[in-house]
Structures are given as C-alpha cells and as structure tokens.
Enzyme design. Structure first.
Site, PDB file in Angstrom:
ATOM      1  N   GLY A  31      -5.319  -4.617   1.869  1.00 32.82           N
ATOM      2  CA  GLY A  31      -3.989  -4.415   2.426  1.00 32.82           C
ATOM      3  C   GLY A  31      -3.140  -3.567   1.501  1.00 32.82           C
ATOM      4  N   GLY A  46       0.975  -3.268  -0.007  1.00 34.02           N
ATOM      5  CA  GLY A  46       2.332  -3.797  -0.124  1.00 34.02           C
ATOM      6  C   GLY A  46       3.185  -2.855  -0.942  1.00 34.02           C
ATOM      7  CB  SER A  47       6.813  -2.750  -1.665  1.00 35.51           C
ATOM      8  OG  SER A  47       7.012  -4.068  -2.137  1.00 35.51           O
ATOM      9  CG  PHE A  48       2.850  -5.140  -6.846  1.00 33.67           C
ATOM     10  CD1 PHE A  48       3.678  -5.769  -7.754  1.00 33.67           C
ATOM     11  CD2 PHE A  48       1.599  -4.734  -7.261  1.00 33.67           C
ATOM     12  CE1 PHE A  48       3.254  -5.995  -9.069  1.00 33.67           C
ATOM     13  CE2 PHE A  48       1.172  -4.940  -8.559  1.00 33.67           C
ATOM     14  CZ  PHE A  48       2.003  -5.573  -9.457  1.00 33.67           C
ATOM     15  N   PRO A 106      -1.590  -1.355  -3.561  1.00 37.19           N
ATOM     16  CG  PRO A 106      -3.345   0.085  -4.113  1.00 37.19           C
ATOM     17  CD  PRO A 106      -1.869  -0.116  -4.313  1.00 37.19           C
ATOM     18  CG  ASP A 138       9.640 -12.488  -0.118  1.00 38.78           C
ATOM     19  OD1 ASP A 138      10.291 -12.484   0.953  1.00 38.78           O
ATOM     20  OD2 ASP A 138       8.838 -11.594  -0.424  1.00 38.78           O
TER      21      ASP A 138
END
Length: 424
Positions: free
Chosen positions: A122, A124-126, A128, A239
């Site tokens: 996946g 994310g903003s962090f 891959p 979160d």
C-alpha cells in the site's frame, strides 16, 4: 572572670549556631541539586517519546495542522523541524536498539526481503509499505519513509521510541527498523487480513460475520484501553479509524498507525489540528484540546462502521442521527450483508454503546475500560443464549428419544402377548 566566662559561652553558642546553619544549608543544597539532576534525567529520558508522531501504513492520514490550526488558535506556529538525522547518530542508534530490544536491519536485508522493493502492499503519506521475507524466514511489513514525506523524520523517531515500550496483544508489534544508505524504514509484524476498512467496504473480500464484528470491536477496545490506562504515561492515539485497524490470520484486530499519537502530558501547548476527517471529535475541533475521550469518539465512529458498513466520508453520521430518532431505528441501517445472520438485539446494544461514545460532552462519554466491559456483556449474553438453545435442543432430542423407546417397549409387549395366545 565571670565576664570572660560569659563571653566564652556566648562564643561557643554562636559557633554552634553558625555550624548548624552552615550544615543545614549544605544539606538542603545537596538535596536540591540531586532533585534537579533527577528531573533533568527524566526529561532527557522522556523527550524522544513525547514528540507528536503519525504512522500512515496502508492508508493515508490527513494532517489538518496547516489548514485548520490558524482558524482555531492564534498561537505561534511550530518551528520547522531540521532534516538532519541528529537523533539517529550511531551512538544513539546502537544504544537505543540495545535498550529496547528492537532489531536493526541493514538496507541489504530489506532490499532482498522485499525483492528489491517490488512487493508493495500500500501507499500512505509516510511512504510505501512492502511485504518482506527476512533472512530468518519471518514475514514482515516494511514501511519506507518517502523522501518527500511531511514530518516523516519526526514521526519515524518517535514511533520507534513509543512502540519500543508499548506491548499488547491488540497493538501491532514493531519488529525493527533500518537507518541505512540515507533510508529510514520501520519493520512491523505482517497482518495477513489487511485493514478493517478493506474488509468492510471491499465487496471482493470475505464478508465479516456479526460475531467477527463484535470480537473486532472488543479487540480494538482492549488495545485503546491499554494505551489510556495501561501505558505509563498514558498514550492518546489521535488517529483512530478503520483503516488503522489491522487483522491477523486469526481475524484478531490490532491497533496500528501511531503516526499522530502522543503521550498524555498536559503542558498547555497545542500543536494544531491533526487527524482524519470523519473521525475527529467535534469538541477537539472547537477547542484544539485532544484527550482520551477524543479517542473514545473515534471508536464510536468505528462501531457504527461495523454495524452499518457506511463510511464516515459517505455521510455516516447523518444516517446515525436519523436512526436515533426511534428506538429501533438502527435496524434500518444495519449492513445488508449480515441482516439475515445478525442478532438484532445485540446490534441495538452495540449501537447504544456507540451513541454513548459519541456524546457531544466529552466528560459524559465512557472510558475505554467501561466500553470493553459493555462489549464483553454482549458476548456473554450471546454465549448464554447459545448455551440455552443447545440445552433446549438436547432436552427436546432426549424427550423424543425417550418417547421412541417407550413406543418400542409397548410394541414389544404387544408382540409378546400375541405370541402367548396360541399356547393358551
């Protein structure tokens, strides 16, 4: 002669008094110095783990600090964090790894385990997330800090520090990390059934049974209860959402993505709004004050997701508010994929818990420990009903068996009487 003796006595008394005063000053000075040293040591030990962090594993979290914080607070903005990796110098890295017990992997090991970073799970903003098989044979998930990730260095530092001391069966376990060749990576246990969000909303995936959903709700509540009341100091997740709940091969839920988590240290400083739209406590938006009860609000949203399979981005709360106008209104918004198999009374009981979690006044919301106990009661009620049904079935079956035996005995007597008649 008498006067000289008096002077000697007075001198001795003054000397003793002065000596006692000096000794007292030295004693209290040493105590003060030691106390300051202890406080300074505690601050140094605590500083890495009190930074705001955010882990965005398989899904994206939204950071509202840039767009919303200016409208809520007029305080000074946070200083931009330096990109240098001073916290991760060799001395600190080796010391941290030895103290925490978390493994430090080499870039080469992770590159080989991810097949040169091709087994992506996946984004994310962090950065891959990849699936990897490490040299010892263990399967893990590797989250790579992207070079353009916002606040990534800060998140990386504090997530390792925080998860190094948090251990619970309902929290995703941090296996190790990698700081090598200019790359920053976090290594987690692999959760084969993915996120709760995918299981609820992806039609291709397996349908979650009602029993699974109740167990998942209980698992999440245990994990958050540990953060709030088991961790020292307490930790606020900040979160919580279905995308941040991962499930292992046994369908046990674990809380993940600690990207925005922070220790519950009430120092009066605000850091701007952070979280994910649809899950954020309205009171947090209006006051910029995030507490454990804000996590409880987010958990209430997840409970209604489990009940309805309606995403918060698809007007979930509008459906919930309409349904709350009648006692059995929740019956109309139950996930259609389980309407035939779920226990309606249990659904209503779980909806009542969710409504309490969403109370507009934070202090009137239950604690996560109280939520866990309420969900346990639902499961106990289920077991009791199943046991009663089983005993009823066994009783009916036994009654039929006894009746059949009695009929057979009557038939045998009748046949015996018929056989005896010719002899008469």
């Amino acid at each position: 002669m008498v006067q000289k003796a008096d002077l000697v006595i007075i001198g001795i008394c003054v000397g003793l008094a002065a000596g006692i005063l000096i000794a007292s000053l030295v004693f209290f000075g040493i105590r003060w110095y030691r106390k300051r040293a202890r406080l300074r040591q505690r601050e140094n030990e605590r500083s890495p783990s009190t930074l705001p962090i955010r882990r965005n594993g398989l899904n994206t979290s939204v950071d509202f600090s840039a767009s919303l914080s200016s409208s809520v607070t007029n305080g000074p903005t946070e200083p931009v964090q330096k990109p240098q990796h001073s916290w991760w110098n060799n001395h600190n890295k080796d010391r941290f790894a030895s103290v925490s017990g978390i493994l430090r992997y080499s870039y080469k090991d992770i590159q080989k385990g991810t097949q040169n970073f091709t087994t992506i799970l996946g984004q994310g903003s962090f950065g891959p997330v990849y699936k990897a098989t490490m040299p010892a044979g263990e399967v893990v998930a590797v989250k790579v800090l992207a070079s353009d990730s916002k606040q990534g260095e800060k998140e990386f530092q504090t997530e390792v520090s925080l998860l190094a001391r948090l251990h619970h069966r309902n929290l995703v376990n941090l296996v190790g990390y990698c700081v090598d060749k200019g790359q920053h990576m976090l290594v987690y246990e692999y959760m084969s059934n993915g996120s709760l969000e995918n299981l609820i909303y992806n039609d291709v995936e397996q349908v979650l049974s009602w029993e699974d959903r109740v167990q998942i709700a209980l698992d999440i509540s245990h994990g958050i209860d540990y953060l709030h009341d088991g961790a020292v100091p307490p930790v606020i997740h900040r979160d919580l959402k279905s995308a941040n709940i991962l499930l292992d091969r046994y369908m046990r839920a674990k809380v993940a993505d600690f990207g925005l988590s922070k220790e519950e240290l009430f120092d009066g400083r605000n850091s701007g709004l952070k979280g994910t739209y649809g899950y954020i406590d309205p009171m947090y938006i209006s006051t910029n004050n995030f507490t454990t009860k804000s996590d409880v609000y987010s958990f209430g949203i997840i409970l209604f997701e489990l009940i309805t399979a309606i995403h918060p981005h698809k007007n979930l709360m509008e459906y919930v508010n309409l349904a709350s106008m009648s006692l059995d209104g929740v019956d109309d918004i139950i996930d259609s994929k389980m309407t035939e198999t779920c226990n309606v009374e249990e659904v209503r009981s779980l909806a009542k818990i969710a409504h309490r979690c969403l109370h507009k006044t934070p202090r009137k919301r239950p604690s996560m420990g109280e939520v866990s106990q309420a969900i346990v009661k639902i499961k106990q009620q289920r077991r009791r009903l199943v046991k009663e049904d089983t005993m009823s079935f066994v009783g009916e079956d036994l009654s039929r068996t006894v009746s059949r035996i009695e009929c057979q005995q009557l038939e045998l007597r009748r046949m015996a009487s018929i056989e005896e008649r010719p002899n008469e």
